[in-house]
Structures are given as structure tokens and as C-alpha cells.
Design an enzyme around this catalytic site. Structure first.
Site, PDB file in Angstrom:
ATOM      1  N   GLY A   1       5.562  -6.004  12.718  1.00 30.03           N
ATOM      2  CA  GLY A   1       6.265  -7.190  12.222  1.00 30.03           C
ATOM      3  C   GLY A   1       7.439  -6.858  11.309  1.00 30.03           C
ATOM      4  O   GLY A   1       8.013  -5.767  11.366  1.00 30.03           O
TER       5      GLY A   1
ATOM      6  N   HIS B   1      -4.464  11.641 -19.691  1.00 33.36           N
ATOM      7  CA  HIS B   1      -3.262  11.911 -20.479  1.00 33.36           C
ATOM      8  C   HIS B   1      -2.554  13.129 -19.896  1.00 33.36           C
ATOM      9  O   HIS B   1      -3.215  14.077 -19.508  1.00 33.36           O
ATOM     10  CB  HIS B   1      -3.656  12.184 -21.936  1.00 33.36           C
ATOM     11  CG  HIS B   1      -2.473  12.539 -22.793  1.00 33.36           C
ATOM     12  ND1 HIS B   1      -1.558  11.591 -23.187  1.00 33.36           N
ATOM     13  CD2 HIS B   1      -2.059  13.736 -23.295  1.00 33.36           C
ATOM     14  CE1 HIS B   1      -0.617  12.190 -23.924  1.00 33.36           C
ATOM     15  NE2 HIS B   1      -0.894  13.484 -23.998  1.00 33.36           N
TER      16      HIS B   1
ATOM     17  N   LYS C   1      11.632   0.449   1.303  1.00 32.08           N
ATOM     18  CA  LYS C   1      11.112   1.405   0.317  1.00 32.08           C
ATOM     19  C   LYS C   1      11.533   2.830   0.649  1.00 32.08           C
ATOM     20  O   LYS C   1      11.740   3.662  -0.245  1.00 32.08           O
ATOM     21  CB  LYS C   1       9.598   1.283   0.192  1.00 32.08           C
ATOM     22  CG  LYS C   1       9.175   0.286  -0.882  1.00 32.08           C
ATOM     23  CD  LYS C   1       9.294  -1.167  -0.460  1.00 32.08           C
ATOM     24  CE  LYS C   1      10.305  -1.971  -1.207  1.00 32.08           C
ATOM     25  NZ  LYS C   1      10.282  -3.409  -0.817  1.00 32.08           N
TER      26      LYS C   1
ATOM     27  N   ILE D   1      14.662  -9.461  -2.855  1.00 33.49           N
ATOM     28  CA  ILE D   1      15.317  -8.660  -1.809  1.00 33.49           C
ATOM     29  C   ILE D   1      16.756  -8.341  -2.232  1.00 33.49           C
ATOM     30  O   ILE D   1      17.225  -7.207  -2.127  1.00 33.49           O
ATOM     31  CB  ILE D   1      15.252  -9.381  -0.451  1.00 33.49           C
ATOM     32  CG1 ILE D   1      13.792  -9.452   0.019  1.00 33.49           C
ATOM     33  CG2 ILE D   1      16.113  -8.673   0.599  1.00 33.49           C
ATOM     34  CD1 ILE D   1      13.556 -10.240   1.300  1.00 33.49           C
TER      35      ILE D   1
ATOM     36  N   ASP E   1       8.201  -8.764  19.722  1.00 35.74           N
ATOM     37  CA  ASP E   1       9.284  -7.856  19.347  1.00 35.74           C
ATOM     38  C   ASP E   1       8.741  -6.447  19.072  1.00 35.74           C
ATOM     39  O   ASP E   1       8.833  -5.568  19.923  1.00 35.74           O
ATOM     40  CB  ASP E   1       9.996  -8.450  18.123  1.00 35.74           C
ATOM     41  CG  ASP E   1      11.174  -7.646  17.671  1.00 35.74           C
ATOM     42  OD1 ASP E   1      11.571  -6.739  18.404  1.00 35.74           O
ATOM     43  OD2 ASP E   1      11.699  -7.906  16.567  1.00 35.74           O
ATOM     44  N   ALA E   2       8.172  -6.234  17.889  1.00 35.26           N
ATOM     45  CA  ALA E   2       7.696  -4.885  17.555  1.00 35.26           C
ATOM     46  C   ALA E   2       6.428  -4.979  16.710  1.00 35.26           C
ATOM     47  O   ALA E   2       6.378  -5.770  15.763  1.00 35.26           O
ATOM     48  CB  ALA E   2       8.780  -4.141  16.784  1.00 35.26           C
TER      49      ALA E   2
ATOM     50  N   ARG F   1      13.588 -16.916   2.787  1.00 31.58           N
ATOM     51  CA  ARG F   1      13.114 -16.808   4.167  1.00 31.58           C
ATOM     52  C   ARG F   1      12.393 -18.083   4.551  1.00 31.58           C
ATOM     53  O   ARG F   1      11.847 -18.779   3.699  1.00 31.58           O
ATOM     54  CB  ARG F   1      12.182 -15.588   4.301  1.00 31.58           C
ATOM     55  CG  ARG F   1      12.917 -14.276   4.016  1.00 31.58           C
ATOM     56  CD  ARG F   1      12.012 -13.068   4.143  1.00 31.58           C
ATOM     57  NE  ARG F   1      11.483 -12.853   5.469  1.00 31.58           N
ATOM     58  CZ  ARG F   1      12.127 -12.246   6.465  1.00 31.58           C
ATOM     59  NH1 ARG F   1      13.358 -11.795   6.297  1.00 31.58           N
ATOM     60  NH2 ARG F   1      11.552 -12.087   7.645  1.00 31.58           N
TER      61      ARG F   1
ATOM     62  N   CYS G   1       7.406  -6.455   8.100  1.00 31.05           N
ATOM     63  CA  CYS G   1       7.050  -5.485   7.060  1.00 31.05           C
ATOM     64  C   CYS G   1       7.364  -4.054   7.489  1.00 31.05           C
ATOM     65  O   CYS G   1       8.103  -3.348   6.810  1.00 31.05           O
ATOM     66  CB  CYS G   1       5.571  -5.646   6.718  1.00 31.05           C
ATOM     67  SG  CYS G   1       4.980  -4.397   5.589  1.00 31.05           S
TER      68      CYS G   1
HETATM   69  C1  LIG Z   1      13.759  -6.650   3.131  1.00 35.19           C
HETATM   70  C2  LIG Z   1      12.319  -7.048   2.920  1.00 35.19           C
HETATM   71  C3  LIG Z   1      11.535  -6.328   2.047  1.00 35.19           C
HETATM   72  C4  LIG Z   1      10.208  -6.679   1.857  1.00 35.19           C
HETATM   73  N1  LIG Z   1       9.463  -5.943   0.982  1.00 35.19           N
HETATM   74  C5  LIG Z   1       8.171  -6.268   0.765  1.00 35.19           C
HETATM   75  C6  LIG Z   1       7.365  -5.497  -0.106  1.00 35.19           C
HETATM   76  O1  LIG Z   1       7.812  -4.509  -0.684  1.00 35.19           O
HETATM   77  N2  LIG Z   1       6.076  -5.864  -0.272  1.00 35.19           N
HETATM   78  C7  LIG Z   1       5.541  -6.958   0.362  1.00 35.19           C
HETATM   79  O2  LIG Z   1       4.359  -7.250   0.167  1.00 35.19           O
HETATM   80  N3  LIG Z   1       6.288  -7.709   1.197  1.00 35.19           N
HETATM   81  C8  LIG Z   1       7.581  -7.396   1.414  1.00 35.19           C
HETATM   82  N4  LIG Z   1       8.323  -8.132   2.287  1.00 35.19           N
HETATM   83  C9  LIG Z   1       7.704  -9.320   2.916  1.00 35.19           C
HETATM   84  C10 LIG Z   1       6.822  -8.903   4.105  1.00 35.19           C
HETATM   85  O3  LIG Z   1       7.615  -8.227   5.045  1.00 35.19           O
HETATM   86  C11 LIG Z   1       6.201 -10.159   4.728  1.00 35.19           C
HETATM   87  O4  LIG Z   1       5.529 -10.895   3.743  1.00 35.19           O
HETATM   88  C12 LIG Z   1       5.210  -9.770   5.811  1.00 35.19           C
HETATM   89  O5  LIG Z   1       5.836  -9.036   6.835  1.00 35.19           O
HETATM   90  C13 LIG Z   1       4.554 -11.028   6.404  1.00 35.19           C
HETATM   91  O6  LIG Z   1       3.668 -10.656   7.396  1.00 35.19           O
HETATM   92  P1  LIG Z   1       3.330 -11.645   8.616  1.00 35.19           P
HETATM   93  O7  LIG Z   1       2.312 -10.930   9.419  1.00 35.19           O
HETATM   94  O8  LIG Z   1       3.027 -12.981   8.083  1.00 35.19           O
HETATM   95  O9  LIG Z   1       4.689 -11.802   9.411  1.00 35.19           O
HETATM   96  P2  LIG Z   1       5.711 -10.776  10.052  1.00 35.19           P
HETATM   97  O10 LIG Z   1       5.586  -9.421   9.462  1.00 35.19           O
HETATM   98  O11 LIG Z   1       7.033 -11.434   9.983  1.00 35.19           O
HETATM   99  O12 LIG Z   1       5.230 -10.657  11.552  1.00 35.19           O
HETATM  100  C14 LIG Z   1       5.311 -11.738  12.435  1.00 35.19           C
HETATM  101  C15 LIG Z   1       5.410 -11.214  13.838  1.00 35.19           C
HETATM  102  O13 LIG Z   1       5.224 -12.296  14.743  1.00 35.19           O
HETATM  103  C16 LIG Z   1       6.067 -12.106  15.863  1.00 35.19           C
HETATM  104  N5  LIG Z   1       6.248 -13.420  16.496  1.00 35.19           N
HETATM  105  C17 LIG Z   1       6.849 -14.513  15.975  1.00 35.19           C
HETATM  106  N6  LIG Z   1       6.753 -15.567  16.818  1.00 35.19           N
HETATM  107  C18 LIG Z   1       6.086 -15.122  17.902  1.00 35.19           C
HETATM  108  C19 LIG Z   1       5.657 -15.731  19.116  1.00 35.19           C
HETATM  109  N7  LIG Z   1       5.890 -17.026  19.366  1.00 35.19           N
HETATM  110  N8  LIG Z   1       4.995 -14.965  20.007  1.00 35.19           N
HETATM  111  C20 LIG Z   1       4.741 -13.659  19.761  1.00 35.19           C
HETATM  112  N9  LIG Z   1       5.112 -13.029  18.633  1.00 35.19           N
HETATM  113  C21 LIG Z   1       5.760 -13.758  17.707  1.00 35.19           C
HETATM  114  C22 LIG Z   1       7.338 -11.507  15.271  1.00 35.19           C
HETATM  115  O14 LIG Z   1       8.070 -10.788  16.235  1.00 35.19           O
HETATM  116  C23 LIG Z   1       6.767 -10.603  14.172  1.00 35.19           C
HETATM  117  O15 LIG Z   1       6.598  -9.288  14.617  1.00 35.19           O
HETATM  118  C24 LIG Z   1       9.654  -7.788   2.537  1.00 35.19           C
HETATM  119  C25 LIG Z   1      10.438  -8.522   3.439  1.00 35.19           C
HETATM  120  C26 LIG Z   1      11.758  -8.162   3.633  1.00 35.19           C
HETATM  121  C27 LIG Z   1      12.568  -8.958   4.605  1.00 35.19           C
END
Ligand SMILES: Cc1cc2nc3c(=O)[nH]c(=O)nc-3n(C[C@H](O)[C@H](O)[C@H](O)COP(=O)(O)OP(=O)(O)OC[C@H]3O[C@@H](n4cnc5c(N)ncnc54)[C@H](O)[C@@H]3O)c2cc1C
Length: 474
Positions: free
Chosen positions: A45, A450, A56, A190, A41-42, A278, A47
Site C-alpha cells: 500500500g 546508562h 524514512k 508530511i 496496485d502494489a 489526505r 506505507c
Molecule cells: C509521505 C507519507 C509518509 C507517511 N509516513 C508515515 C509514518 O511514518 N508512519 C505512519 O504510521 N504512517 C505514515 N504514513 C501514513 C500511512 O502510509 C497510512 O496511514 C497507511 O498506509 C494506511 O494503511 P491502509 O492499509 O489503510 O491504506 P494504504 O496503505 O493506502 O493501502 C490501501 C491499498 O488499497 C488499494 N486499493 C484501493 N482501492 C482498491 C480497490 N478498489 N481494489 C483493490 N485495491 C484497492 C491501494 O492500491 C492500496 O495499495 C505516511 C503517508 C505518506 C503519504
């Protein structure tokens, strides 16, 4: 373009380009491994594209408008108007800068980028389906694979994200207009961040929560401050109610809720944001092909080197379990990458900080007092209320407190809970202190600038030692 089914080889295949995956890919490449990162996708991810960063950005803009409009006590009179389309354009620009930065960093480190959806074909081969009709497939043979496929929002019965008035957090963050009335289902972090923010830009917000409190993962006195500020902003909390269905009305929708006793209520809205949690994304990977089975909640179990039960397959980030936080994903990504490179890396989950960007913010790290007692410590606790902080008063933001928890026997810092402006920043000092094995006395005797908010950590440490100067010792 039809790609055909070409096969390439790589040392490390990383599936998913979020903060778990792209960090793992870059670190593995820094160790001179040949690395391929596949993202469907992008880059960045959840985040960067739909989570931490856009939320934020939105929160900061809403805070700015709210503060400017509520600063009469400082002699400032303003009535800011929020242009949501302008705000969204600025937010998207911030996101674009970061996501294109991730792509450039990957390339600069020699990571091969592949766009498409990966699934396992056998123990050492993945098939990548490129997006769109006729875009083709290709195979990648790998020595080791790091799964970083992240998570997606949970739907609840009766509320499909395919229906236009039903929002997932991603939809709320893409809003180009403020709904007059918003129902938020779920008072987790969230739900709380977004309900406070939408209230600040002018929506009438109702939060429906099945449990009897907001942010149930945090101590009651931490959440009380945040909940009462949200209520002051006009957020209407309905605890002990679960959302069961929604209907169109003449000029919007109504969200129907039900209590355990079967009583029902309904709330008018333009949109309903479902933020109830989630779930990990593993269903497209064909894990059974490699004999890997997620646990009953869909997570992949890992050891302290991010290895799954299958020898050369690693899992990092949301897919590997709680806490589902970006910095935990990146920390695991680093460990997985270094392990593939033969380095002696291991995870230490002792001091993973967490922040909630509510008003005021919450920052926590390590153990609470009761967790320390449960773990067999004789905890010593020190506190500093923010109303005693000169800097907090000059910011007109004096609600909340800093609390430190130490081991009564050795003095080692075990944890901290902060409810204060900038708590998300303040908590970093205490995470470092825990990592370095600092004592409460070390924090107390560290000279802080301070007037700053961070002085409150020093004062809370002094309070734990019954040597506080600016607050009464307990
Ligand atoms: C509204 C919101 C606010 C948040 N705020 C915070 C915050 O302030 N601080 C914080 O620490 N966390 C926050 N989070 C949580 C944070 O976004 C996640 O913990 C973090 O993105 C997890 O990282 P990841 O790399 O595990 O997965 P992701 O960021 O979800 O990335 C996974 C990627 O894998 C790709 N993918 C999935 N399956 C496949 C496949 N089969 N083949 C190829 N690509 C694939 C997806 O397209 C995606 O881009 C927030 C989440 C949300 C929804």
C-alpha cells in the site's frame, strides 16, 4: 490473457493490500479462514511503496549526509555530496525487499492473492477488474469483507498532480534530482518531514501554510523546537498564506499565495509539493450497491470491532478515519480479522503513538496536559530537557525534552510528548506503560540503561514526583 468472468468463493475478502489489509488477511488466515486479498496496485500500500518506508529511507540518508557535513564540533570535516539517483536506487531496493516480503508472507499463510480493482456487485459478491485492456473481470463471493482501501493526497484548486512541476508526496519521494528551489504547501507532518529533508540535501525550501503555525496538531512548545531547527537549516516559513496558483517563468515556476486579507506574494521554485492532507478512497467500491454510505468527509464509520453499519462489512486503516497512521491500520486489521474468526477482539484507541520524523523527531502517545485537564483529571507533569541528557550531548543532539503527564490522584501515566533524537523509538516504552496501566512511579523506579536517551523518561517521571536528581524539580 483474457480471464473471463469466473466466480470463486472465499470466507473473507480483503480489499486493499496496505498495512491494514495485508495484516488483516494474514491474521484471518492464521485463524484457518479462507482469505482472498485483492490489490490493484502494489502490495504494502501507501506505507511501503509511497509513504512511511521511502520517506524514512530518504530522511535517514539526508540525515547521514547532513550530520557528516556538520560535525566540525566533533573534529570531523567532510563535505558529502548526495547522489540522488544512487539514493533513490537504494531506497527502491529497501521498498522492494519489504513489498516482496509482504507477498511471500501472504502466500506462506495461505492467503489467495488477486490483482485488480474490487467493487461491490451485491451484499456478498465483489467484481474484480483486472488491470489493463482485455484483462477481464472475475467475481468473488464472500461471507465477510474487510475494506482497507486507504487514502490519497488532496489536491487544491489550481494545483493538479497531473502537471509535472506539481508534486504529491509520492512524486517527491521518487525524485531523482534535488530541486534548487522547492515550495512546500502545507506544514503538517508530511510537509515538515519532506521540507526538512530536502533542505538537508541542498534545496532552498519555502513552506507556505495557511494557519499560523507548523504541525498544528501538536503543542506549541513541541513544534517550536522543530520549526526553529528547520529554520536553521534554511527552511523559510510563510504562515497565514494559502497557495492560489502557479505559473511557468522563463527558468522554472512561481507559486502565488494569498492571505485572508487578499494580499498576494509569489515564490520562485522548480517544483511545488502539495501536502495539505489526505482523503479516503471509497469512490471505486460502489458502496451504494450494499447500502453503505461514507460520512461527509468520505470515511467509513466503524464500531470498536471495526464493523461498519452493514453487518458483515468491516473497514480498517485510513478509510476508517483518523489517525491516518500505518500502525493504527494494522491494529484495526487485526481486530477485524479476529472478529471475522469469532474471537473476542476490540479496539482500544487509548494509546496509539504517533511520530513525526523531523529534526529532532517528535513522539507522542496518550493525552497532553490540557487534554488530561479537559478530561477531568488533575494532571501532574514532569519534564527532562535533553540538554541535561549525557547521551544526547554525546550525540551532539541536545535540543528538545521528554514530558510525562500523569493523573495527580492515582499516579497513572496518561500521556507523553517527546521532542528528541529517536523520539519515534523512545515513545514505545511509554505506550507500553500506558497499556499496562503503569504509574509515574513505575516509570521512575524502572532502572534504565546508562548512558541512553531513554533515561530521560525515568528522569521526567522523577521530576513529576519532585524527586529528580539531574534536573531541578519545579
Ligand atoms: C509521505 C507519507 C509518509 C507517511 N509516513 C508515515 C509514518 O511514518 N508512519 C505512519 O504510521 N504512517 C505514515 N504514513 C501514513 C500511512 O502510509 C497510512 O496511514 C497507511 O498506509 C494506511 O494503511 P491502509 O492499509 O489503510 O491504506 P494504504 O496503505 O493506502 O493501502 C490501501 C491499498 O488499497 C488499494 N486499493 C484501493 N482501492 C482498491 C480497490 N478498489 N481494489 C483493490 N485495491 C484497492 C491501494 O492500491 C492500496 O495499495 C505516511 C503517508 C505518506 C503519504
Amino acid at each position: 490473457m483474457v480471464m473471463g468472468d469466473v466466480a470463486t468463493g472465499t470466507d473473507v475478502l480483503v480489499i486493499g493490500g496496505g498495512p491494514g489489509g495485508y495484516v488483516a488477511a494474514i491474521r484471518a488466515a492464521q485463524h484457518d479462514l479462507d482469505v482472498t486479498l485483492v490489490e490493484r496496485d502494489a502490495y504494502g500500500g501507501t506505507c511501503l511503496n509511497h509513504g512511511c518506508i521511502p520517506s524514512k529511507a530518504f530522511i535517514t540518508a539526508a540525515d547521514l549526509a547532513h550530520e557528516a557535513g556538520n560535525a566540525e564540533a566533533m573534529g570531523i570535516h567532510a563535505d558529502p555530496a548526495v547522489d540522488m539517483a544512487g539514493l533513490a536506487a537504494w531506497k527502491d531496493d529497501v521498498v522492494d525487499q519489504l513489498t516482496s516480503g509482504v507477498e511471500k508472507l501472504c502466500k506462506a499463510n495461505g492467503v489467495h492473492l488477486l490483482e485488480g480493482t474490487a467493487a461491490f456487485k451485491d451484499d456478498h459478491t465483489a467484481r474484480i477488474a483486472h488491470g489493463g485492456e482485455g484483462q477481464g473481470m472475475e467475481s468473488v463471493e464472500f461471507e465477510e469483507c474487510i475494506v482497507a482501501t486507504g487514502s490519497r493526497p488532496l489536491e487544491i484548486p489550481g494545483f493538479s498532480f497531473a502537471d509535472e512541476p506539481v508534486w504529491a508526496s509520492k512524486d517527491a519521494l521518487a525524485a531523482e534530482a534535488v530541486p534548487d528551489e522547492l515550495v512546500v504547501v502545507g506544514a503538517g507532518y508530511i510537509g515538515m518531514e519532506l521540507s526538512t529533508t530536502f533542505a538537508k540535501v541542498g534545496a532552498d525550501v519555502t513552506v507556505v501554510e495557511m494557519l499560523d503555525s507548523a504541525l498544528p496538531a501538536y503543542d506549541e512548545d513541541v513544534t517550536r523546537v522543530v520549526r526553529s531547527r528547520a529554520a536553521d537549516l534554511g527552511v523559510d516559513f510563510q504562515f497565514g498564506e494559502g497557495a492560489s496558483e502557479w505559473h511557468e517563468t522563463g527558468d522554472g515556476i512561481e507559486v502565488v499565495t494569498e492571505t485572508d486579507e487578499g494580499e498576494t506574494a509569489s515564490y520562485d521554485a522548480d517544483k511545488v509539493l502539495v501536502a495539505v492532507g489526505r482523503e479516503p478512497v471509497t469512490d471505486t467500491l460502489e458502496l451504494d450497491t450494499i447500502g453503505l454510505e461514507p460520512d461527509e468527509n468520505g470515511f467509513l464509520a466503524t464500531d470498536d470491532r471495526a464493523r461498519t453499519e452493514v453487518d458483515h462489512i468491516y473497514a480498517v486503516g485510513d478509510v476508517a478515519g483518523e489517525p491516518m497512521l500505518a500502525h493504527k491500520a494494522s491494529a484495526e486489521g487485526v481486530v477485524a480479522a479476529e472478529t471475522t474468526a469469532g474471537e473476542p477482539a476490540a479496539l482500544d484507541h487509548q494509546a496509539i503513538p504517533a511520530a513525526v520524523f523531523t529534526d529532532p523527531e517528535i513522539g507522542t502517545v496518550g493525552m497532553t496536559e490540557s487534554e488530561a485537564a479537559d478530561a477531568g483529571y488533575d494532571p501532574v507533569v514532569g519534564e527532562m530537557p535533553m540538554r541535561a541528557s549525557g547521551r544526547a550531548l554525546t550525540m551532539n543532539e541536545s535540543e528538545g525534552f521528554v514530558r510525562l503527564v500523569g493523573d495527580g490522584e492515582t499516579g497513572f501515566l496518561l500521556g507523553a510528548q517527546i521532542v528528541a533524537p529517536e523520539a519515534s523509538e523512545l515513545i514505545a516504552e511509554l505506550g507500553l506503560a500506558i497499556e499496562l496501566g503503569a504509574t509515574i512511579e513505575d516509570v521512575a523506579s524502572t532502572i534504565h540503561t546508562h548512558p541512553t536517551l531513554s533515561e530521560a523518561t525515568m528522569e521526567a517521571a522523577e521530576n513529576a514526583m519532585e524527586q529528580a536528581i539531574h534536573t531541578l524539580n519545579r
